[in-house]
Write a protein that holds these residues in place. Structure first.
Motif, PDB file in Angstrom:
ATOM      1  N   GLU A  56     -71.069  44.910   2.372  1.00 44.60           N
ATOM      2  CA  GLU A  56     -69.747  45.437   2.036  1.00 44.60           C
ATOM      3  C   GLU A  56     -68.759  44.289   1.891  1.00 44.60           C
ATOM      4  OE1 GLU A  56     -68.658  48.088   5.206  1.00 44.60           O
ATOM      5  OE2 GLU A  56     -68.631  46.517   6.688  1.00 44.60           O
ATOM      6  N   HIS A  57     -67.829  44.458   1.003  1.00 44.74           N
ATOM      7  CA  HIS A  57     -66.765  43.473   0.794  1.00 44.74           C
ATOM      8  C   HIS A  57     -67.319  42.062   0.541  1.00 44.74           C
ATOM      9  CE1 HIS A  57     -64.161  46.673   2.112  1.00 44.74           C
ATOM     10  NE2 HIS A  57     -64.744  46.705   3.281  1.00 44.74           N
ATOM     11  N   GLY A  58     -68.411  41.967  -0.186  1.00 42.02           N
ATOM     12  CA  GLY A  58     -68.957  40.672  -0.559  1.00 42.02           C
ATOM     13  C   GLY A  58     -69.709  39.957   0.552  1.00 42.02           C
ATOM     14  N   SER A  59     -70.019  40.654   1.651  1.00 45.21           N
ATOM     15  CA  SER A  59     -70.787  40.020   2.727  1.00 45.21           C
ATOM     16  C   SER A  59     -71.891  40.971   3.192  1.00 45.21           C
ATOM     17  CB  SER A  59     -69.885  39.654   3.910  1.00 45.21           C
ATOM     18  OG  SER A  59     -69.360  40.823   4.505  1.00 45.21           O
TER      19      SER A  59
ATOM     20  N   ARG B  71     -74.049  42.211   6.650  1.00 42.16           N
ATOM     21  CA  ARG B  71     -74.144  42.207   8.116  1.00 42.16           C
ATOM     22  C   ARG B  71     -75.480  42.812   8.524  1.00 42.16           C
ATOM     23  NH1 ARG B  71     -70.490  45.684  11.023  1.00 42.16           N
ATOM     24  NH2 ARG B  71     -70.618  47.125   9.290  1.00 42.16           N
TER      25      ARG B  71
END
Length: 63
Positions: free
Chosen positions: A15-18, A20
């Motif tokens: 999400e949001h370019g990363s 996890r």
């Protein structure tokens, strides 16, 4: 020499370019806590005593 325990995440979230890597149970609990924030106060549960009374009332309804 001691061994260090390593928890292996079981879910990958992008999400949001990363990306996890998380434990899905922990992630679900954090989402639930965020969604439930403030709901106790809305229901009139201000103190631990209020919660205990509510639980006793609910349990007595089942009898």
């Amino acid at each position: 020499m001691s061994k260090m325990a390593v928890n292996v995440p079981d879910t990958t979230i992008a999400e949001h370019g990363s990306v996890r890597m998380v434990n899905s149970a922990v992630d679900a609990m954090q989402m639930l806590q965020a969604e439930m924030a403030g709901e106790g106060e809305k229901a009139g549960l201000i103190s631990e005593k209020d919660v205990n009374v509510a639980v006793k009332d609910i349990r007595s309804e089942d009898k």
